[in-house]
Design an enzyme around this catalytic site. Structure first.
Site, PDB file in Angstrom:
ATOM      1  N   GLY A  87      -1.101  24.525  85.785  1.00 49.09           N
ATOM      2  CA  GLY A  87      -2.397  23.866  85.658  1.00 49.09           C
ATOM      3  C   GLY A  87      -3.069  23.872  87.013  1.00 49.09           C
ATOM      4  O   GLY A  87      -2.530  23.325  87.973  1.00 49.09           O
ATOM      5  N   CYS A 116       1.135  21.316  76.537  1.00 58.41           N
ATOM      6  CA  CYS A 116       0.041  22.265  76.794  1.00 58.41           C
ATOM      7  C   CYS A 116      -0.724  22.626  75.530  1.00 58.41           C
ATOM      8  O   CYS A 116      -1.429  23.633  75.494  1.00 58.41           O
ATOM      9  CB  CYS A 116       0.558  23.509  77.511  1.00 58.41           C
ATOM     10  SG  CYS A 116       1.388  23.106  79.061  1.00 58.41           S
TER      11      CYS A 116
END
Length: 155
Positions: A87, A116
């Site tokens: 990320g 996710c």
């Protein structure tokens, strides 16, 4: 807790190696996809030092481990577990946040989320894969493989 980075829900806690990568992409090329791919390749190279084959998948960011030891998915495809999440955020083309690699976390902490936002796949760790790897071992592998994926810049 919400943070300003790419990706959806994840878990961070004891047993994970979090690596915050701060690089100036003005000097390395303003290509977010290439940067994320380099992060994935870096993790894959480090995992290879433990004879573990990490893989990337189209449409799914992160590093995945094929699990022929687990039951196939309903569509007959092989189950895969995520071992590393990515990320990132960019500000003025400088990267923030980075990667998390599961070394020995309590995988039960993932039970309440869809990591996710990717359905149908699980989460694994180095220890879950039967590798007695500690944080220091992973740190050395990451250091050794960094320059292959992020070569030093001249002058």
């Amino acid at each position: 807790h919400a943070v300003g980075r790419g990706g959806q829900y994840t878990y961070h806690g004891p047993g994970q190696r979090l690596v915050y990568v701060m690089l100036d992409l003005n000097r390395r090329g303003r290509d977010v996809r290439a940067f994320v791919k380099a992060l994935e390749s870096w993790v894959i190279d480090a995992l290879a030092e433990f004879n573990l084959k990490g893989e990337i998948r189209d449409g799914r960011v992160g590093v995945w481990i094929a699990r022929p030891d687990k039951a196939s998915l309903p569509d007959g495809s092989m189950r895969e577990d995520k071992i590393a999440a990515i990320g990132v955020k960019l500000r003025r083309w400088v990267s923030f946040h980075g990667i998390s690699i599961n070394v020995e976390p309590d995988l039960g902490h993932y039970a309440g989320i869809v990591p996710c936002g990717i359905q149908g796949h699980g989460v694994t760790s180095l220890v879950d894969m039967g590798l007695p790897v500690g944080m220091g071992d992973l740190d050395l592998a990451l250091r050794r493989s960094f320059a292959r994926n992020f070569p030093p810049l001249g002058g």
